[in-house]
Design a protein around this motif. Structure first.
Motif, mmCIF file in Angstrom:
data_model
loop_
_atom_site.group_PDB
_atom_site.id
_atom_site.type_symbol
_atom_site.label_atom_id
_atom_site.label_comp_id
_atom_site.label_asym_id
_atom_site.label_seq_id
_atom_site.Cartn_x
_atom_site.Cartn_y
_atom_site.Cartn_z
ATOM 1 N N LEU A 163 -24.922 61.090 70.723
ATOM 2 C CA LEU A 163 -24.110 61.223 69.513
ATOM 3 C C LEU A 163 -22.653 61.547 69.855
ATOM 4 O O LEU A 163 -21.720 60.937 69.318
ATOM 5 C CB LEU A 163 -24.720 62.322 68.630
ATOM 6 C CG LEU A 163 -24.038 62.625 67.303
ATOM 7 C CD1 LEU A 163 -23.861 61.379 66.460
ATOM 8 C CD2 LEU A 163 -24.852 63.668 66.535
ATOM 9 N N MET A 164 -22.450 62.487 70.795
ATOM 10 C CA MET A 164 -21.082 62.863 71.159
ATOM 11 C C MET A 164 -20.364 61.731 71.893
ATOM 12 O O MET A 164 -19.156 61.539 71.727
ATOM 13 C CB MET A 164 -21.095 64.136 72.022
ATOM 14 C CG MET A 164 -21.501 65.397 71.269
ATOM 15 S SD MET A 164 -20.618 65.628 69.702
ATOM 16 C CE MET A 164 -18.933 65.779 70.264
ATOM 17 N N LEU A 165 -21.107 60.976 72.707
ATOM 18 C CA LEU A 165 -20.496 59.811 73.377
ATOM 19 C C LEU A 165 -20.054 58.787 72.336
ATOM 20 O O LEU A 165 -18.988 58.175 72.451
ATOM 21 C CB LEU A 165 -21.499 59.165 74.350
ATOM 22 C CG LEU A 165 -21.799 59.957 75.630
ATOM 23 C CD1 LEU A 165 -22.995 59.343 76.371
ATOM 24 C CD2 LEU A 165 -20.581 59.990 76.549
ATOM 25 N N THR A 166 -20.886 58.617 71.322
ATOM 26 C CA THR A 166 -20.560 57.668 70.254
ATOM 27 C C THR A 166 -19.320 58.126 69.492
ATOM 28 O O THR A 166 -18.416 57.339 69.217
ATOM 29 C CB THR A 166 -21.767 57.551 69.295
ATOM 30 O OG1 THR A 166 -22.893 57.164 70.062
ATOM 31 C CG2 THR A 166 -21.514 56.528 68.202
ATOM 32 N N THR A 167 -19.297 59.413 69.167
ATOM 33 C CA THR A 167 -18.130 59.982 68.492
ATOM 34 C C THR A 167 -16.870 59.771 69.328
ATOM 35 O O THR A 167 -15.833 59.316 68.839
ATOM 36 C CB THR A 167 -18.348 61.504 68.275
ATOM 37 O OG1 THR A 167 -19.499 61.667 67.460
ATOM 38 C CG2 THR A 167 -17.157 62.154 67.612
ATOM 39 N N ALA A 168 -16.987 60.075 70.623
ATOM 40 C CA ALA A 168 -15.818 60.027 71.505
ATOM 41 C C ALA A 168 -15.305 58.596 71.679
ATOM 42 O O ALA A 168 -14.112 58.328 71.515
ATOM 43 C CB ALA A 168 -16.178 60.624 72.866
ATOM 44 N N PHE A 169 -16.222 57.681 71.989
ATOM 45 C CA PHE A 169 -15.778 56.341 72.380
ATOM 46 C C PHE A 169 -15.629 55.381 71.202
ATOM 47 O O PHE A 169 -15.311 54.216 71.400
ATOM 48 C CB PHE A 169 -16.686 55.785 73.477
ATOM 49 C CG PHE A 169 -16.438 56.460 74.795
ATOM 50 C CD1 PHE A 169 -15.337 56.113 75.564
ATOM 51 C CD2 PHE A 169 -17.256 57.494 75.230
ATOM 52 C CE1 PHE A 169 -15.075 56.759 76.767
ATOM 53 C CE2 PHE A 169 -17.004 58.145 76.430
ATOM 54 C CZ PHE A 169 -15.910 57.783 77.200
ATOM 55 N N SER A 170 -15.835 55.885 69.989
ATOM 56 C CA SER A 170 -15.547 55.033 68.828
ATOM 57 C C SER A 170 -14.182 55.408 68.223
ATOM 58 O O SER A 170 -13.807 54.908 67.172
ATOM 59 C CB SER A 170 -16.659 55.151 67.772
ATOM 60 O OG SER A 170 -16.793 56.486 67.333
ATOM 61 N N SER B 241 -27.604 54.893 61.077
ATOM 62 C CA SER B 241 -26.446 55.452 60.362
ATOM 63 C C SER B 241 -25.144 55.096 61.062
ATOM 64 O O SER B 241 -24.158 54.728 60.414
ATOM 65 C CB SER B 241 -26.578 56.972 60.258
ATOM 66 O OG SER B 241 -27.725 57.298 59.521
ATOM 67 N N ALA B 242 -25.129 55.190 62.392
ATOM 68 C CA ALA B 242 -23.894 54.892 63.134
ATOM 69 C C ALA B 242 -23.508 53.427 62.968
ATOM 70 O O ALA B 242 -22.322 53.096 62.870
ATOM 71 C CB ALA B 242 -24.075 55.235 64.608
ATOM 72 N N ALA B 243 -24.511 52.542 62.922
ATOM 73 C CA ALA B 243 -24.215 51.108 62.762
ATOM 74 C C ALA B 243 -23.465 50.862 61.461
ATOM 75 O O ALA B 243 -22.508 50.080 61.417
ATOM 76 C CB ALA B 243 -25.507 50.304 62.793
ATOM 77 N N LEU B 244 -23.875 51.562 60.399
ATOM 78 C CA LEU B 244 -23.206 51.388 59.106
ATOM 79 C C LEU B 244 -21.761 51.881 59.172
ATOM 80 O O LEU B 244 -20.843 51.250 58.669
ATOM 81 C CB LEU B 244 -23.961 52.157 58.017
ATOM 82 C CG LEU B 244 -25.387 51.664 57.709
ATOM 83 C CD1 LEU B 244 -26.023 52.539 56.652
ATOM 84 C CD2 LEU B 244 -25.363 50.204 57.272
#
Ligand SMILES: NC(=O)c1ccc[n+]([C@@H]2O[C@H](COP(=O)([O-])OP(=O)(O)OC[C@H]3O[C@@H](n4cnc5c(N)ncnc54)[C@H](OP(=O)(O)O)[C@@H]3O)[C@@H](O)[C@H]2O)c1
Length: 249
Positions: free
Chosen positions: A117-124, A166-169
């Motif tokens: 989740l944090m990687l997704t937050t960071a790299f998006s 949820s992240a995909a949306l």
């Protein structure tokens, strides 16, 4: 589909990881540049030695969740925007209900779910990713059905399948795709150890529960390659089961 000039982060890329190593080899074979993440530098260097292209070794402990955002900033400054990430690092084991502690819950969830989740937050974040970036998390069939004495591992992997939806949306507006690959047990050192532990009879039953036979790490790597490449440009928010038919039964 060529991945030349594309840059991917692969966590859990140590030489003694079954699936992580296979993913690195697959993406390397298609020309991608990789940022190899794990805690042991020498185990990442050993993976790098097995690869053809030039890759980067970046030791990092993904349990340090609070540091992931600043750490991602240094990665971005050094290597530029990424075309995707593959989160393969994990905490695995058995957790019978009678022995569960708060620390154990954190052990599983920090690496398997929260780090993803944090990687997704960071790299998006803007400028941290390239157009059509693809984020892939390695889940497990354990997240799709009950497994005795594996509550924490299974729940942490189920959380990944929820996260991608949820992240995909939320990330579609940025053209970032987010998917999960959920393997069953793969052949390799870990499977051999498990077979030794459970004995001949149960091992045969476990193998028989996979109608197409056990997957090899390369089968999982092929699915990851498909999901990071432009072959899957319209696929997001899904969990791709790679299990030799295990869940069909
Ligand atoms: N093997 C299977 O049969 C199987 C089946 C279904 C699903 N899976 C899933 O597939 C993925 C890969 O499995 P695997 O068995 O090949 O690998 P793994 O042994 O579960 O993990 C790969 C590597 O992750 C790194 N890692 C662990 N904790 C870390 C942390 N806090 N920070 C950074 N790196 C960390 C470790 O390297 P360092 O010690 O150097 O950090 C480890 O070698 C996992 O997500 C696993 O749950 C595996």
């Amino acid at each position: 589909m060529n991945l030349k000039d594309k840059l991917y982060i692969v966590t859990g890329a140590a030489i003694d990881s079954d699936i992580g190593l296979a993913i690195c080899k697959k993406l390397d074979a298609h020309g991608a540049k990789l940022i190899l993440i794990g805690r042991r530098e020498e185990a990442l260097e050993a993976t790098r030695c097995q690869l053809v292209g030039d890759h980067y070794v970046v030791p990092y402990n993904l349990s340090r969740l609070d540091d992931i955002l600043p750490w991602a900033k240094t990665i971005n400054e050094k290597y530029g925007p990424i075309d995707g990430l593959v989160h393969s690092a994990s905490f695995q084991g058995y957790s019978p209900l009678r022995s569960i502690s708060a620390k154990q819950i954190n052990n599983y969830f920090d690496v398997n779910f929260s780090a993803a989740l944090m990687l997704t937050t960071a790299f998006s974040r803007t400028k941290y990713y390239s157009h059509n970036a693809s984020f892939v998390y390695i889940g497990s069939v354990a997240g799709q059905r009950g497994l005795k004495a594996r509550t924490l591992y299974a729940a942490s992997k189920a959380a990944l399948s929820s996260l991608v939806q949820s992240a995909a949306l939320e990330l579609a507006i940025k053209s970032i795709r987010v998917n999960c690959v959920a393997p069953a047990i793969v052949s390799g050192a870990k499977a051999d150890k498990q077979f030794q532990t459970i004995g001949e009879h149960q091992s045969q039953a476990l193998i028989a529960a996979h109608p197409l036979g056990l997957c090899a790490p390369e089968d999982v790597a092929n699915s990851v390659y498909f999901l990071v490449s432009d072959l899957s440009l319209k696929i997001t928010g899904t969990t791709l089961i790679v299990d030799g038919g295990f869940l069909a039964g």
